[in-house]
Each structure stands twice: as structure tokens, then as C-alpha cells.
Design a protein around this motif. Structure first.
Motif, PDB file in Angstrom:
ATOM      1  N   GLN A 288      -3.740   2.854  -5.137  1.00 11.97           N
ATOM      2  CA  GLN A 288      -2.777   2.781  -4.232  1.00 11.97           C
ATOM      3  C   GLN A 288      -2.142   1.462  -3.712  1.00 11.97           C
ATOM      4  O   GLN A 288      -1.142   1.719  -2.928  1.00 11.97           O
ATOM      5  CB  GLN A 288      -3.083   3.580  -3.074  1.00 11.97           C
ATOM      6  CG  GLN A 288      -3.462   5.069  -3.384  1.00 11.97           C
ATOM      7  CD  GLN A 288      -3.869   5.644  -2.030  1.00 11.97           C
ATOM      8  OE1 GLN A 288      -5.055   6.007  -1.958  1.00 11.97           O
ATOM      9  NE2 GLN A 288      -2.800   5.927  -1.136  1.00 11.97           N
ATOM     10  N   LYS A 289      -2.632   0.468  -4.294  1.00  7.06           N
ATOM     11  CA  LYS A 289      -2.183  -0.975  -4.030  1.00  7.06           C
ATOM     12  C   LYS A 289      -1.595  -1.766  -5.114  1.00  7.06           C
ATOM     13  O   LYS A 289      -2.188  -1.849  -5.926  1.00  7.06           O
ATOM     14  CB  LYS A 289      -3.109  -1.719  -3.158  1.00  7.06           C
ATOM     15  CG  LYS A 289      -3.747  -1.230  -2.012  1.00  7.06           C
ATOM     16  CD  LYS A 289      -5.156  -1.826  -1.312  1.00  7.06           C
ATOM     17  CE  LYS A 289      -5.241  -1.400   0.174  1.00  7.06           C
ATOM     18  NZ  LYS A 289      -5.814  -0.204   0.101  1.00  7.06           N
TER      19      LYS A 289
ATOM     20  N   GLY B  69     -10.983  -0.058   0.765  1.00  8.71           N
ATOM     21  CA  GLY B  69     -10.492  -0.741  -0.381  1.00  8.71           C
ATOM     22  C   GLY B  69     -11.507  -1.950  -0.693  1.00  8.71           C
ATOM     23  O   GLY B  69     -12.810  -1.853  -0.121  1.00  8.71           O
TER      24      GLY B  69
ATOM     25  N   HIS C 245       0.877  -1.239   0.055  1.00 12.62           N
ATOM     26  CA  HIS C 245       0.055   0.000  -0.117  1.00 12.62           C
ATOM     27  C   HIS C 245       0.839   1.343  -0.138  1.00 12.62           C
ATOM     28  O   HIS C 245       1.783   1.440   0.794  1.00 12.62           O
ATOM     29  CB  HIS C 245      -0.835  -0.058   1.308  1.00 12.62           C
ATOM     30  CG  HIS C 245      -1.866   1.238   1.408  1.00 12.62           C
ATOM     31  ND1 HIS C 245      -2.861   1.496   0.658  1.00 12.62           N
ATOM     32  CD2 HIS C 245      -1.823   2.312   2.237  1.00 12.62           C
ATOM     33  CE1 HIS C 245      -3.402   2.578   0.919  1.00 12.62           C
ATOM     34  NE2 HIS C 245      -2.665   3.140   1.775  1.00 12.62           N
TER      35      HIS C 245
ATOM     36  N   ILE D 147      -3.906  -4.458   6.368  1.00 14.96           N
ATOM     37  CA  ILE D 147      -3.670  -3.000   5.835  1.00 14.96           C
ATOM     38  C   ILE D 147      -4.710  -2.158   6.592  1.00 14.96           C
ATOM     39  O   ILE D 147      -4.371  -1.164   7.153  1.00 14.96           O
ATOM     40  CB  ILE D 147      -3.868  -2.876   4.292  1.00 14.96           C
ATOM     41  CG1 ILE D 147      -2.640  -3.469   3.693  1.00 14.96           C
ATOM     42  CG2 ILE D 147      -3.824  -1.604   3.762  1.00 14.96           C
ATOM     43  CD1 ILE D 147      -1.457  -2.734   3.716  1.00 14.96           C
ATOM     44  N   ASN D 148      -6.152  -2.455   6.584  1.00 14.51           N
ATOM     45  CA  ASN D 148      -7.110  -1.923   6.965  1.00 14.51           C
ATOM     46  C   ASN D 148      -7.012  -1.818   8.656  1.00 14.51           C
ATOM     47  O   ASN D 148      -7.556  -0.723   9.301  1.00 14.51           O
ATOM     48  CB  ASN D 148      -8.467  -2.511   6.501  1.00 14.51           C
ATOM     49  CG  ASN D 148      -8.756  -2.507   5.028  1.00 14.51           C
ATOM     50  OD1 ASN D 148      -8.152  -1.589   4.387  1.00 14.51           O
ATOM     51  ND2 ASN D 148      -9.383  -3.351   4.468  1.00 14.51           N
TER      52      ASN D 148
ATOM     53  N   TYR E 142      -5.531  -7.958   3.163  1.00 14.01           N
ATOM     54  CA  TYR E 142      -6.484  -6.573   3.194  1.00 14.01           C
ATOM     55  C   TYR E 142      -6.752  -5.982   4.711  1.00 14.01           C
ATOM     56  O   TYR E 142      -6.766  -4.973   5.144  1.00 14.01           O
ATOM     57  CB  TYR E 142      -7.780  -6.655   2.666  1.00 14.01           C
ATOM     58  CG  TYR E 142      -7.551  -5.923   0.996  1.00 14.01           C
ATOM     59  CD1 TYR E 142      -7.800  -4.751   0.751  1.00 14.01           C
ATOM     60  CD2 TYR E 142      -7.049  -6.592   0.078  1.00 14.01           C
ATOM     61  CE1 TYR E 142      -7.746  -4.118  -0.438  1.00 14.01           C
ATOM     62  CE2 TYR E 142      -7.038  -6.292  -1.322  1.00 14.01           C
ATOM     63  CZ  TYR E 142      -7.246  -4.814  -1.460  1.00 14.01           C
ATOM     64  OH  TYR E 142      -7.268  -4.508  -2.733  1.00 14.01           O
TER      65      TYR E 142
ATOM     66  N   HIS F 199       1.286   4.973   0.709  1.00 15.89           N
ATOM     67  CA  HIS F 199       0.406   6.016   1.291  1.00 15.89           C
ATOM     68  C   HIS F 199       0.617   7.360   0.835  1.00 15.89           C
ATOM     69  O   HIS F 199       1.506   7.792   0.248  1.00 15.89           O
ATOM     70  CB  HIS F 199       1.138   5.980   2.847  1.00 15.89           C
ATOM     71  CG  HIS F 199       0.802   4.906   3.763  1.00 15.89           C
ATOM     72  ND1 HIS F 199       0.047   4.652   4.448  1.00 15.89           N
ATOM     73  CD2 HIS F 199       1.623   3.637   3.768  1.00 15.89           C
ATOM     74  CE1 HIS F 199      -0.357   3.415   5.119  1.00 15.89           C
ATOM     75  NE2 HIS F 199       0.859   2.904   4.709  1.00 15.89           N
TER      76      HIS F 199
END
Length: 683
Positions: free
Chosen positions: A339-340, A470, A291, A400-401, A397, A293
Motif C-alpha cells: 500500500q506504499k 509496515g 500510503h 504515517i504510523n 514511516y 488507504h
């Protein structure tokens, strides 16, 4: 005596003969041009990269040139046996009415002029245009001492034929589906080609050639005609094949842009998901989600060009780290969102190698002086974090989240409860902020008839791509939406989207069959739900029988009386009710028999081990027979292998659904899938 002989001279009607070869060639040219025009007309339905006006113009040129060429060759097929030439200016000008007639047809198709008055007026103009092309071409013939006479009745008949053929062509083109079956397209092209040819030969039948007897003594030559015919055939075929090539090029270019990111030239998320599906049976497979930023900050503070450059540098670093840490030669690197970047690895000691890859990548990013190159790397792998390959992406995911900015310039593997609970809390915050038309999308999975294998419908499935988090899988957000009550407006949004799409498909001539939609218990107990559905159906003027609502046993049990009333009301509207996930509940056969349902969907768990296990095969057959005994349609879901399909084919099941036939895809992709699937059925 000489004067007396001169006065006795009378004109003689010349009866020519037809060259069968040129007659057949003229008809083939008309059919080939019609086929190319139909192919070009299909492009008007697709939002390709080339403007629709290009396809309108090219289709008009192809069809017009084809009609003109057919006429020219057909005239040359009529051999009078006397010297003959053509006026070059009139010959060239004669093509213009044919192109104008074709342009009018494709213009009406593009703008969907469906009123009968408009179509009759257009057909008359087109017919007169085609007839004008014919008789202007005839007027271009130069035969010394020969006059051309016309039979008025047959001339009118030829014009009437041109008008009728034009009307038929308009009806076909306007109602043409987005993708025709090959045999249908050939049949319609043959019909149009033969129709145009019949008009020409009727016009020729109306023509008589009156000549001085002296003319008959001269020998006609066709050497020039042979050169002209060859030139016309080559020219028209060049236009036709260029038209077909343009269609194929546009389709392939569009497919390329649908599957690849234009900035990085990396495959996109769709290819990423397909690749993950291919690795589902591998023992060791892992995913890294990188990801980037603050991309929006970079774009706003510096420029979008700087943001693009940052992404390119990141992709280059990922490739370098990939080469160093992972042994696979070809890159399995994908741009899965703005962004990924997603990386797939499939090799021994996968967790160790993913860790080494992440360290190397972060080191490279930190050594770079380019502004804003801050990344987080989320990792998940089989068998370390899960035994199910399809869960790996969701796990990455979740990392990341959950971690967010805490993971800047660092990496982490998925850790069960910690990340799943963190994601749940974030979803509770985000679900009430869903921007429906921007973040929610509908995907359609094909349903197939068991024995004929014909395409008979789809299941509509909702997907959520949150602006911050996402892609969120349905298994994660739907239970939360049910808990918060947001599932009701989401379901109504889905039903409206489906009805709107059905109407668009109908206008395009695509018969999608029945569309299945899942309902939750919260939706079934809403007082206004049935009225809301009825209003949506009225709004889009669709037949309620095209809708199938899927319910589960658990969705009825909580408030059974209200739920059953809702189900009965939906059936009264004309919709079909299917019991989903049959076999996962615990109800008695008596309870099942009394449910107001039309179908039952047998859960995919019934297919586990069925290829090798004879007992499992017999059990599945018994369950299917139970549904048939209860007069229920039986749907088998989760079919992924040809062996499973063969086993189900020996049962009385009605419908099949599963990845073997197709994954959930967009409405546009469904059209391409259907065209490809229909071709497979024909073969």
C-alpha cells in the motif's frame, strides 16, 4: 586353382589409426557438455520461475547428447581406411541409453538420494546405460565383409569404468554447492569429460576388426563422415549453448522479478534502500511515502482487479506530479510495500519542492472519480528533519504510523518528539501481537578475513515488517522489546531460524562459517536461556562452534553475576562470545581482561575521519593491539570505503564487516553474493 585360391583366403585384422584432431574434439565435446550439465544442475537448488523438472530434463538431454556425440566423433576418429556407413536407426537409438543414464543421475540429485545402496544401484544402471550406448553405436557400423570382435576382459573393464565414472558423477552432483567457483566447475567438468572419454577408448581397445583381404583393396571415404561430424558438433553445441542461455535467462528473469513490482513495473523496496544508500552523502535529499488507504476494502468490496487499477492510477498521478514539481528527469519512484509508494528527491530547496509535489498529487487524487483513491503523504528531508540521510525513511514511516487516518488526503513533514512518541505508543501495542514467522525475517551481513579477504561468516540481524505499521527499524522496536520482555522469545526465534538455516546451507554444500547473533541483557538473565539454546542445537544437529553470541558491556552490568554465568555456560557449549560496540563503554582494562569473551568488535565510530586523521589511525591501531595483547580476536565493523580497508589492512585486526563488502541480505541473496564475491577474489 580358383577353388584352391578361395580356400586359402583368411581374414586379416585391420589396424586403424586415430585422427588426433577428432580425438581432441571428442574430449572437448564431453567436457563442454559436462560443464553445461553442472550449470543446469545448479538451477535445481534455486526456486526459479521455471519448474525444476525442466532443468532435470534439459540437463539430462545435454549430458546424454554430449556423451553420445563424444562417442560418435570418437568412433569416426578411428580411421580403418575401408568403406564404412552407419545404420541410421541404430545410430539414433543409441543416444537413448545415454539420456536415460543422465536422467537417472539428475533425478537422484533432485530428490537427494544419498543412501550408498541407492547410489551404487544407480551407478550400475547408469554405467550399463552408457556402455549400452557405446556398444549399440558400434553395432550400428556397417562395413562390408568385416566382422567386429570384442575382447571380453576389456569389455568388462570398460563397463566397470562406466560404473565408477557414474558413481563419481553422482557424488559430485549430489554434493555440488549451489554456486560453484568457476575453476572448480571447469576442473570437475574436465574430470567427467575425460572419464567418459576413457570409457569409450577402453571400449574401442576391446574391439578388433576382421576383414576379407579383398576389402583392403577398396578405398574408404570420409566425406560423409565429415558432414556427419560437423552436423553432430553443431547440433550438440546448439543444445549446450541453449542450456547455458536458459540458465542465464532464468537467472536474469528471476532477478528482474526480485527487484521490480510486476503490477506497476516500479523498482521495489530493495532498490529503494540501495538508492537511499547512494544518496547518503548528499546535502539535500528527501523522501515522500505515499500510503494508499483501504486497499483491502477495495479488493473485498469491488474486486482485486479494481484494487490493481487503483494502484496503477495512483502511480500515474505520482509520475505526473513528479514531472511537474521535481526537476530530475528519471523517476525515483518505488513500490516499497503493498500500500506504499516511495519517492526520492535529491535537489535544492528540497522541502519546498516536496511540499509542492504533495499538494499536486493530493489534488489529482481528489479530482479522480475512481473508488477509494484516498492517500496520505508523509515527508522527511535532510537537512530539515535530520542530518542523517539513513534516518529519513524511518521518519517518514513514523509520520504515517502516528497520524494514520488523520492524514487522509493530506501531507505532513516529520516533527521530532510528536511523531517519535506517537510511534512508540503504537509499537508498545503491536509488539505483543507479532506473528513471528509472518512478520519477522532474518538478514545476514557478510564478515571478511582482514588480510586474505576471504568470506568467513555472517552476522544474523532481525527485521520486523508489521502488518499494520509496515517496516519497523531495529533501532525502534528492539529497545521496546527489551522493556516489555518480548526480546527473549524473539531472540530464541532468531537462534532457531539461524540453526535451521545453517543446516539447510550444509545440505546444499555451502559453508557459511560462523554466524553471529546479538544478545540483550534481558536474555542473558533468563534462567532457561542456555537450556533453550542447547535444545535448539540438538534439534538441528549443528556444531555449537558455528554460533557466535555478541554481548555488550551494558548487557552485563545490570545483573553481572547471572549474566556472566550464562556467558560461561554458552562458552562451555562450544559457542564463541564477542564483546560488541567496544569503545562505547567505560570499563577499566582490568574489567575487560577478566570478561569471559573470545572476540571484541570495535565500534564503527572509531572509523570516523580515519582516512584524513593520522592520530585517529594510530589510536585505532593501538586499540587493535590491545585486543591482540588480551588474546582476543578483533573485528572492525562499519567499513564503507576502500581507503578505510587499506588502513585496516595494515593492522593486526582479524575480521572486517561493513557496507563496503555487503549489506544485510536474505539467505538466498547471500548465496548469489558469495558466488559474485568469490569470482571477484579470483580476478
Amino acid at each position: 586353382m580358383g577353388l584352391l585360391d578361395y580356400n586359402l583366403i583368411t581374414t586379416v585384422t585391420i589396424n586403424g589409426t586415430y585422427s588426433q584432431f577428432l580425438v581432441i574434439l571428442s574430449i572437448l565435446i564431453a567436457i563442454i557438455a559436462s560443464y553445461a550439465a553442472l550449470s543446469l544442475n545448479e538451477r535445481l537448488y534455486h526456486s526459479g520461475l521455471i519448474h525444476p523438472y525442466f532443468w532435470v530434463g534439459l540437463a539430462s538431454l545435454t549430458m546424454g547428447a554430449g556423451i553420445w556425440s563424444m562417442h560418435f566423433i570418437a568412433m569416426s576418429a578411428y580411421q580403418l581406411g575401408v568403406p564404412m556407413t552407419y545404420d541410421p536407426i541404430l545410430t539414433i537409438l543409441s543416444v537413448l541409453p545415454a539420456i536415460f543414464a543422465a536422467l537417472l543421475a539428475f533425478w537422484m540429485v533432485y530428490y537427494r538420494k544419498r543412501k550408498y545402496l541407492h547410489m551404487w544401484i544407480a551407478a550400475m544402471i547408469m554405467g550399463i546405460g552408457i556402455a549400452s550406448m557405446h556398444y549399440l553405436g558400434m553395432d550400428a557400423m556397417r562395413i562390408p565383409n568385416v566382422t567386429i570382435d570384442y575382447h571380453a576382459g576389456y569389455v568388462l573393464l570398460s563397463i566397470l569404468l562406466a560404473v565408477v565414472i557414474s558413481l563419481i558423477a553422482l557424488l559430485i552432483l549430489i554434493n555440488q554447492p549451489e554456486r560453484m567457483k568457476l575453476h572448480n566447475k571447469v576442473a570437475i567438468a574436465s574430470l567427467l569429460g575425460l572419464g567418459v572419454s576413457s570409457m569409450h577408448y577402453t571400449g574401442m581397445y576391446a574391439t578388433s576388426f576382421e576383414a576379407d583381404p579383398v576389402v583392403l583393396e577398396a578405398e574408404g571415404t570420409h566425406e560423409l563422415f565429415e558432414i556427419l561430424i560437423a552436423s553432430v558438433v553443431v547440433g550438440v553445441l546448439a543444445i549446450v549453448f541453449f542450456s547455458i542461455f536458459s540458465t542465464m535467462f532464468d537467472r536474469q528473469l528471476k532477478r528482474r522479478l526480485e527487484l521490480y513490482d510486476p503490477l506497476t513495473n516500479l523498482p521495489n523496496r530493495k532498490v529503494f534502500n540501495q538508492q537511499m544508500g547512494q544518496f547518503k552523502n548528499m546535502n539535500e535529499v528527501g523522501v515522500a511515502v505515499i500510503h494508499l488507504h483501504d486497499l483491502d476494502t477495495i479488493n473485498n468490496k469491488y474486486s482485486y482487479q479494481q484494487g490493481d487499477e487503483t494502484i496503477k492510477v495512483l502511480v500515474d498521478f505520482i509520475k505526473q506530479a513528479y514531472r511537474k514539481s521535481l526537476s530530475r528527469r528519471e523517476f525515483l519512484i518505488y513500490r516499497i510495500s503493498n500500500q506504499k509508494i516511495g519517492v526520492i528527491a535529491c535537489e535544492f530547496t528540497i522541502s519546498k519542492k516536496l511540499g509542492a509535489f504533495s499538494k499536486d498529487l493530493i489534488k489529482r487524487c481528489q479530482s479522480e472519480t475512481i473508488a477509494g483513491l484516498n492517500v496520505s503523504v508523509a515527508l522527511a528531508s535532510k537537512p530539515k528533519t535530520t542530518k542523517n540521510t539513513m534516518e529519513i525513511v524511518d521518519q517518514a514511516y513514523a509520520v504515517i504510523n502516528t497520524k494514520g487516518f488523520e492524514l487522509i488526503n493530506d501531507y505532513a513533514f516529520y516533527q521530532g518528539t510528536t511523531h517519535s512518541e506517537g510511534l512508540r505508543e503504537k509499537l508498545l501495542e503491536r509488539i505483543r501481537l507479532i506473528e513471528y514467522d509472518e512478520e519477522l525475517v532474518v538478514r545476514y551481513q557478510p564478515k571478511i578475513a582482514n588480510h586474505s579477504h576471504e568470506f568467513i561468516g555472517v552476522e544474523a540481524l532481525i527485521r520486523w515488517n508489521d502488518r499494520q505499521l509496515g517496516f519497523i527499524s531495529p533501532g525502534q522496536f528492539i529497545p521496546i522489546a527489551e522493556k516489555t520482555g518480548d526480546i527473549h522469545p524473539i531472540t530464541l526465534w532468531l537462534i532457531e531460524r539461524v540453526c535451521k538455516q545453517i543446516k539447510e546451507w550444509q545440505w546444499a554444500g555451502f559453508d557459511v562459517g560462523q554466524v553471529a547473533i546479538n544478545l540483550s541483557n534481558r536474555t542473558l538473565i533468563e534462567d532457561t536461556f542456555v537450556a533453550d539454546v542447547e535444545n535448539i542445537i540438538e534439534k538441528y544437529q549443528i556444531n555449537p562452534s558455528l554460533l557466535e553470541f555478541e554481548i555488550t558491556e551494558s548487557s552485563i552490568i545490570e545483573e553481572e553475576k547471572v549474566a556472566l554465568t550464562t556467558i560461561e555456560s554458552l562458552r562451555e557449549l562450544g559457542a564463541t562470545i564477542a564483546l560488541d560496540d567496544f569503545g562505547t563503554g567505560f570499563s577499566s582494562l582490568t574489567y575487560l581482561r577478566n570478561l569471559p569473551i573470545d572476540k571484541m568488535k570495535i565500534d564503527k565510530s572509531f572509523l570516523e575521519g580515519i582516512v584524513e586523521d593520522k592520530l585517529a589511525q594510530q589510536f585505532l591501531t593501538d586499540v587493535i593491539n590491545l585486543g591482540s595483547t588480551l588474546s582476543l580476536g578483533v573485528v572492525i565493523e562499519g567499513v564503507e570505503q576502500i581507503e578505510e580497508l587499506d588502513i585496516i589492512g595494515q593492522t593486526s585486526a582479524d575480521e572486517i564487516q561493513g557496507f563496503y563488502f555487503g549489506k544485510p541480505i536474505s539467505a538466498h541473496e547471500l548465496l548469489d553474493w558469495n558466488a559474485s564475491y568469490q569470482e571477484k577474489l579470483l580476478n
